[in-house]
Design an enzyme around this catalytic site. Structure first.
Site, PDB file in Angstrom:
ATOM      1  N   GLU A 119      -7.241  -5.971   1.371  1.00  0.00           N
ATOM      2  CA  GLU A 119      -5.878  -5.731   1.853  1.00  0.00           C
ATOM      3  C   GLU A 119      -6.000  -4.690   2.975  1.00  0.00           C
ATOM      4  O   GLU A 119      -6.549  -3.603   2.752  1.00  0.00           O
ATOM      5  CB  GLU A 119      -5.038  -5.188   0.682  1.00  0.00           C
ATOM      6  CG  GLU A 119      -3.556  -5.272   0.852  1.00  0.00           C
ATOM      7  CD  GLU A 119      -2.811  -4.830  -0.435  1.00  0.00           C
ATOM      8  OE1 GLU A 119      -3.379  -4.102  -1.266  1.00  0.00           O
ATOM      9  OE2 GLU A 119      -1.642  -5.232  -0.583  1.00  0.00           O
ATOM     10  N   ASN A 159      -0.608  -3.860  -5.568  1.00  0.00           N
ATOM     11  CA  ASN A 159      -0.197  -3.080  -6.740  1.00  0.00           C
ATOM     12  C   ASN A 159       1.319  -3.048  -6.928  1.00  0.00           C
ATOM     13  O   ASN A 159       1.796  -2.812  -8.034  1.00  0.00           O
ATOM     14  CB  ASN A 159      -0.816  -1.688  -6.680  1.00  0.00           C
ATOM     15  CG  ASN A 159      -2.284  -1.769  -7.101  1.00  0.00           C
ATOM     16  OD1 ASN A 159      -2.602  -2.436  -8.084  1.00  0.00           O
ATOM     17  ND2 ASN A 159      -3.164  -1.147  -6.346  1.00  0.00           N
ATOM     18  N   SER A 162      -5.599   2.598  -3.425  1.00  0.00           N
ATOM     19  CA  SER A 162      -4.891   1.463  -4.023  1.00  0.00           C
ATOM     20  C   SER A 162      -3.405   1.541  -3.767  1.00  0.00           C
ATOM     21  O   SER A 162      -2.679   0.583  -4.013  1.00  0.00           O
ATOM     22  CB  SER A 162      -5.029   1.476  -5.544  1.00  0.00           C
ATOM     23  OG  SER A 162      -6.263   1.900  -5.955  1.00  0.00           O
ATOM     24  N   HIS A 178      -8.499  -1.975   1.392  1.00  0.00           N
ATOM     25  CA  HIS A 178      -8.347  -1.981  -0.064  1.00  0.00           C
ATOM     26  C   HIS A 178      -9.109  -3.157  -0.673  1.00  0.00           C
ATOM     27  O   HIS A 178      -8.706  -4.313  -0.526  1.00  0.00           O
ATOM     28  CB  HIS A 178      -6.843  -2.042  -0.397  1.00  0.00           C
ATOM     29  CG  HIS A 178      -6.541  -1.966  -1.852  1.00  0.00           C
ATOM     30  ND1 HIS A 178      -5.367  -2.426  -2.400  1.00  0.00           N
ATOM     31  CD2 HIS A 178      -7.258  -1.491  -2.899  1.00  0.00           C
ATOM     32  CE1 HIS A 178      -5.375  -2.228  -3.701  1.00  0.00           C
ATOM     33  NE2 HIS A 178      -6.515  -1.670  -4.033  1.00  0.00           N
TER      34      HIS A 178
HETATM   35  N1  3HC Z   1     -20.208  -6.918 -10.210  1.00  0.00           N
HETATM   36  C1  3HC Z   1     -20.737  -7.997  -9.611  1.00  0.00           C
HETATM   37  N2  3HC Z   1     -20.564  -9.246 -10.058  1.00  0.00           N
HETATM   38  C2  3HC Z   1     -19.836  -9.409 -11.177  1.00  0.00           C
HETATM   39  C3  3HC Z   1     -19.255  -8.341 -11.866  1.00  0.00           C
HETATM   40  C4  3HC Z   1     -19.460  -7.039 -11.343  1.00  0.00           C
HETATM   41  N3  3HC Z   1     -18.948  -5.955 -11.896  1.00  0.00           N
HETATM   42  N4  3HC Z   1     -18.583  -8.811 -12.944  1.00  0.00           N
HETATM   43  C5  3HC Z   1     -18.735 -10.147 -12.938  1.00  0.00           C
HETATM   44  N5  3HC Z   1     -19.483 -10.508 -11.868  1.00  0.00           N
HETATM   45  C6  3HC Z   1     -19.879 -11.862 -11.493  1.00  0.00           C
HETATM   46  C7  3HC Z   1     -20.840 -12.441 -12.495  1.00  0.00           C
HETATM   47  O1  3HC Z   1     -22.177 -12.110 -12.174  1.00  0.00           O
HETATM   48  C8  3HC Z   1     -20.572 -13.927 -12.342  1.00  0.00           C
HETATM   49  O2  3HC Z   1     -21.264 -14.409 -11.205  1.00  0.00           O
HETATM   50  P1  3HC Z   1     -21.807 -15.940 -11.133  1.00  0.00           P
HETATM   51  O3  3HC Z   1     -20.607 -16.818 -11.279  1.00  0.00           O
HETATM   52  O4  3HC Z   1     -22.466 -16.050  -9.810  1.00  0.00           O
HETATM   53  O5  3HC Z   1     -22.730 -16.079 -12.270  1.00  0.00           O
HETATM   54  C9  3HC Z   1     -19.078 -13.992 -12.021  1.00  0.00           C
HETATM   55  O6  3HC Z   1     -18.715 -12.687 -11.545  1.00  0.00           O
HETATM   56  C10 3HC Z   1     -18.251 -14.327 -13.228  1.00  0.00           C
HETATM   57  O7  3HC Z   1     -18.538 -13.377 -14.225  1.00  0.00           O
HETATM   58  P2  3HC Z   1     -18.689 -13.703 -15.758  1.00  0.00           P
HETATM   59  O8  3HC Z   1     -19.171 -15.109 -15.937  1.00  0.00           O
HETATM   60  O9  3HC Z   1     -19.462 -12.595 -16.388  1.00  0.00           O
HETATM   61  O10 3HC Z   1     -17.234 -13.492 -16.355  1.00  0.00           O
HETATM   62  P3  3HC Z   1     -15.860 -14.160 -16.010  1.00  0.00           P
HETATM   63  O11 3HC Z   1     -15.983 -15.581 -15.586  1.00  0.00           O
HETATM   64  O12 3HC Z   1     -15.031 -13.812 -17.171  1.00  0.00           O
HETATM   65  O13 3HC Z   1     -15.352 -13.341 -14.735  1.00  0.00           O
HETATM   66  C11 3HC Z   1     -14.221 -11.555 -13.693  1.00  0.00           C
HETATM   67  C12 3HC Z   1     -15.258 -11.946 -14.741  1.00  0.00           C
HETATM   68  C13 3HC Z   1     -14.713 -11.960 -12.306  1.00  0.00           C
HETATM   69  C14 3HC Z   1     -14.070 -10.039 -13.767  1.00  0.00           C
HETATM   70  C15 3HC Z   1     -12.875 -12.313 -14.035  1.00  0.00           C
HETATM   71  O14 3HC Z   1     -12.507 -12.052 -15.358  1.00  0.00           O
HETATM   72  C16 3HC Z   1     -11.727 -11.902 -13.139  1.00  0.00           C
HETATM   73  O15 3HC Z   1     -11.583 -12.382 -12.022  1.00  0.00           O
HETATM   74  N6  3HC Z   1     -10.868 -11.007 -13.663  1.00  0.00           N
HETATM   75  C17 3HC Z   1      -9.706 -10.503 -12.906  1.00  0.00           C
HETATM   76  C18 3HC Z   1     -10.167  -9.391 -12.007  1.00  0.00           C
HETATM   77  C19 3HC Z   1      -9.033  -8.845 -11.187  1.00  0.00           C
HETATM   78  O16 3HC Z   1      -7.876  -9.210 -11.301  1.00  0.00           O
HETATM   79  N7  3HC Z   1      -9.381  -7.877 -10.348  1.00  0.00           N
HETATM   80  C20 3HC Z   1      -8.406  -7.161  -9.536  1.00  0.00           C
HETATM   81  C21 3HC Z   1      -8.060  -5.890 -10.216  1.00  0.00           C
HETATM   82  S1  3HC Z   1      -6.863  -4.973  -9.319  1.00  0.00           S
HETATM   83  C22 3HC Z   1      -7.764  -4.052  -8.257  1.00  0.00           C
HETATM   84  O17 3HC Z   1      -8.973  -4.027  -8.235  1.00  0.00           O
HETATM   85  C23 3HC Z   1      -6.972  -3.234  -7.291  1.00  0.00           C
HETATM   86  C24 3HC Z   1      -6.894  -1.809  -7.678  1.00  0.00           C
HETATM   87  O18 3HC Z   1      -6.153  -1.144  -6.680  1.00  0.00           O
HETATM   88  C25 3HC Z   1      -6.283  -1.541  -9.028  1.00  0.00           C
END
Ligand code: 3HC
Length: 287
Positions: free
Chosen positions: A153, A191, A119, A141
């Site tokens: 990324e 990040n 990351s 990434h």
């Molecule tokens: N694995 C697979 N699919 C998943 C999942 C997982 N862990 N979590 C959620 N999903 C899917 C669900 O099955 C659902 O699919 P569908 O639309 O086909 O039914 C879809 O994602 C939406 O999920 P939910 O309806 O349960 O919930 P939300 O609408 O609240 O979405 C979320 C959940 C996608 C996690 C949303 O809240 C989101 O986009 N959050 C922000 C995530 C983010 O910013 N990630 C980046 C983090 S930084 C990073 O990773 C970099 C690192 O270096 C730190």
């Protein structure tokens, strides 16, 4: 170069997500982890996600069966040596990653790309641990949850070849992702921008500007974020956030703006790491 099998080194949240994404996009994926417990968690996650996708009619049962057949799990890297792409997805620690890279160099063939899902850590620095293969090392990434988030990324090290970069772009697209390049600075783009925002949310909480629920609601409703920054920190893992901030602090001239907030450090020291421990900024024990 056609990728027929990806070895994913590390079966935590990111590694298991990367493997599932490969498998559902028609690429075989072997998950490698020394921990049986982690492997069985990854397997359960894969089964649950595939069942959910079938139930939601996103994929057919046949497609889920093909994805399951594409997945395998091993406790030693040697057993995955027939893969022709490797991606490291271990903890965000430079020494751990360098020792994994040395092993990857020994195990995989001479033309295998050795990617890292780091990351924040310098790709050039990681690649320097295997001088004969620096041209095959690249940052790939992914974002959590990997099956959902569209971005990869792509970060070249100083000696990464054009061939390695081109192949990474092709593979990312094959996995249904959009590859976007960033240069090799600590934290890259994602990040470098995200972590100061999360840290600032902790400062706002510490200073009494608002409580966590209000901070997150304001950012969700006011800026259209799917999750507020403190909820997102729990989701990423507070230890991961702290480690990334420290990599940026050390890698970007020890600029104090990257130092993690004291409240964040304290939560990590208390073992409150977010979703994965049931307690972080918020308590998840009651679901
Ligand atoms: N694995 C697979 N699919 C998943 C999942 C997982 N862990 N979590 C959620 N999903 C899917 C669900 O099955 C659902 O699919 P569908 O639309 O086909 O039914 C879809 O994602 C939406 O999920 P939910 O309806 O349960 O919930 P939300 O609408 O609240 O979405 C979320 C959940 C996608 C996690 C949303 O809240 C989101 O986009 N959050 C922000 C995530 C983010 O910013 N990630 C980046 C983090 S930084 C990073 O990773 C970099 C690192 O270096 C730190």
């Amino acid at each position: 170069m056609t990728v027929h099998k990806i070895a994913v080194i590390g079966s935590g949240t990111m590694g298991s997500g990367i493997a599932l994404t490969a498998a559902t996009n028609g690429i075989r994926a072997v998950v490698v982890d020394i921990s049986d417990e982690q492997i069985s968690r990854a397997k359960k996650y894969h089964q649950k996600q595939l069942e959910k996708s079938v139930a939601k009619e996103r994929i057919t049962q046949d497609e889920a069966d093909i994805a399951t057949a594409n997945l395998s799990y091993k406790t030693s890297m040697e057993e995955a040596a027939d893969a022709n792409w490797a991606v490291e997805a271990a903890t965000e620690n430079v020494d751990v990653k360098k020792s994994i890279f040395k092993k990857m160099f020994d195990v995989f063939g001479d033309d295998v790309v050795l990617a890292t899902n780091t990351s924040s850590i310098s790709i050039t620095d990681l690649a320097s641990s295997i001088p004969k293969a620096e041209h095959r090392v690249i940052g790939m990434h992914f974002f959590n949850p990997v099956p959902v988030m569209k971005l990869v990324e792509v970060i070249k090290g100083k000696k990464t070849s054009e061939e390695t970069t081109a192949a990474t772009i092709v593979l990312s697209e094959q996995m249904g992702k959009t590859p976007v390049p960033a240069n090799d600075f600590a934290g890259f783009v994602s990040n470098r921008v995200l972590m100061p925002m999360i840290n600032e949310a902790f400062h706002a909480w510490s200073d009494g500007v608002a409580d966590p629920e209000a901070i997150d609601s304001i950012m969700k409703l006011g800026c259209a974020f799917p999750m507020g920054p403190l909820r997102l920190a729990d989701y990423i893992g507070l230890d991961v956030c702290r480690d990334i901030m420290m990599v940026m602090y050390n890698g970007l001239d020890e600029n104090p703006k990257y130092l993690p907030n004291q409240k964040l450090i304290e939560l990590v020291e208390q073992g409150h790491l977010g979703d994965k421990t049931g307690q972080g900024v918020y308590n998840y024990e009651k679901g």
